[in-house]
Design an enzyme around this catalytic site. Structure first.
Site, PDB file in Angstrom:
ATOM      1  N   GLU A  77       0.858  -1.184   0.000  1.00 59.56           N
ATOM      2  CA  GLU A  77       0.000   0.000   0.000  1.00 59.56           C
ATOM      3  C   GLU A  77       0.890   1.228   0.000  1.00 59.56           C
ATOM      4  O   GLU A  77       1.796   1.343   0.830  1.00 59.56           O
ATOM      5  CB  GLU A  77      -0.890   0.043   1.247  1.00 59.56           C
ATOM      6  CG  GLU A  77      -1.935  -1.035   1.335  1.00 59.56           C
ATOM      7  CD  GLU A  77      -2.753  -0.903   2.611  1.00 59.56           C
ATOM      8  OE1 GLU A  77      -2.482   0.025   3.406  1.00 59.56           O
ATOM      9  OE2 GLU A  77      -3.658  -1.721   2.822  1.00 59.56           O
ATOM     10  N   ASP A  91      -5.432   9.400  10.487  1.00 54.83           N
ATOM     11  CA  ASP A  91      -4.085   8.873  10.672  1.00 54.83           C
ATOM     12  C   ASP A  91      -3.491   9.322  11.995  1.00 54.83           C
ATOM     13  O   ASP A  91      -3.745  10.428  12.480  1.00 54.83           O
ATOM     14  CB  ASP A  91      -3.173   9.321   9.528  1.00 54.83           C
ATOM     15  CG  ASP A  91      -3.572   8.717   8.196  1.00 54.83           C
ATOM     16  OD1 ASP A  91      -4.035   7.558   8.211  1.00 54.83           O
ATOM     17  OD2 ASP A  91      -3.428   9.377   7.165  1.00 54.83           O
TER      18      ASP A  91
END
EC number: 4.2.1.20
Length: 267
Positions: free
Chosen positions: A47, A58
């Protein structure tokens, strides 16, 4: 249409080890050497993060990596160029494992919908994971992505109800991505009997309500946790711990060496 690399991989009877890497972290020029090191040391899927200035989902490590990537000049356009170079072996050994781009919708909208999808496929991207794309609102995008041969991955969390798990499973092209905890990426530690029992119960529930495979990420840091996730799911994703290992590198070569050593230890 040529079969998607992800579709070919998930048809195999194997547990997956998925790497998450933020391009050009921590130094400019690191991406291609790191991709090669990860592939050579057993990453089944890679990824690549699309850096964004406001990554709400995040944790601090990936936020910092995204800011560093932006400072090092990463854009959607040159990220696709990097994937293209990786596929043809320009600057590294040719990368043949599936590549998924993970990021937020805004940069892709700014690039241009179908233009992005077309350029992603041309570059050699296999799939997309967009955390801020609600499955309920994804029908048009999903159909467009599928028309270009791209896998689309949706997220499941510990608080996702069974009917929604089934919907996400049906919408995800080849597999779903389970968050192991309710936390931003990398900030949760999977430890203790209570946590282990809760994760096991959660993933058993996911298994009961899915037909396709699913991988587990967020907070996985070492081989012991990878093995734990492999018993309960079809794959484990390691990202924050990898970025933390690379943080002190000063050159692309050093970054690649550290990435390879870290990934080999997970196997």
């Amino acid at each position: 249409m040529k079969q998607n690399r992800i579709a070919s991989l998930v048809e195999q009877d194997k547990k997956l080890l998925v790497a998450y890497y933020m391009p050009e972290y921590p130094v400019a020029g690191a991406t291609l050497p790191v991709l090669e090191a990860l592939q050579e040391n057993g990453a089944d899927i890679i990824e690549l993060g699309i850096p964004f200035s406001d990554p709400v989902g995040d944790g601090p490590v990936i936020q910092e990596a995204a800011q560093r990537a932006i400072r090092n000049g990463v854009t959607v356009k040159n990220l696709l160029e990097t994937v293209h170079n990786a596929r043809r072996g320009a600057g590294c050994k040719a990368i043949t494992v599936p590549i998924i781009l993970m990021g937020y919708c805004n940069p892709l909208i700014a690039y241009g919908g179908d233009c992005f999808l077309n350029d992603a496929v041309e570059a050699g991207v296999d799939g997309l994971l967009l955390p801020d794309l609600p499955p309920e609102e994804a029908e048009d995008f999903l159909e467009r992505a599928k028309s270009f041969g791209l896998t689309v991955v949706f997220l499941i969390s510990p608080v996702t109800p069974p009917d929604r798990i089934e919907m996400i499973d049906s919408l995800s092209t080849d597999f779903s991505y389970c968050l192991a905890v309710n936390a931003t990426t990398g900030t949760a530690k999977l430890a203790g009997e209570d946590a282990d029992a809760a994760i096991e119960e959660y993933l058993k529930r996911v298994r009961q309500h899915t037909r396709k495979k699913f991988v587990v990420g967020f907070g996985i840091r070492d081989k012991a946790r990878v093995m734990q996730m492999w018993k309960l799911a079809d794959g484990a994703v390691v990202g924050t711990a990898l970025l933390q290992r690379l943080a002190a590198a000063h050159t692309p070569g050093e970054t690649a060496r550290l990435a390879g050593e870290f990934w080999q230890a997970l196997r």
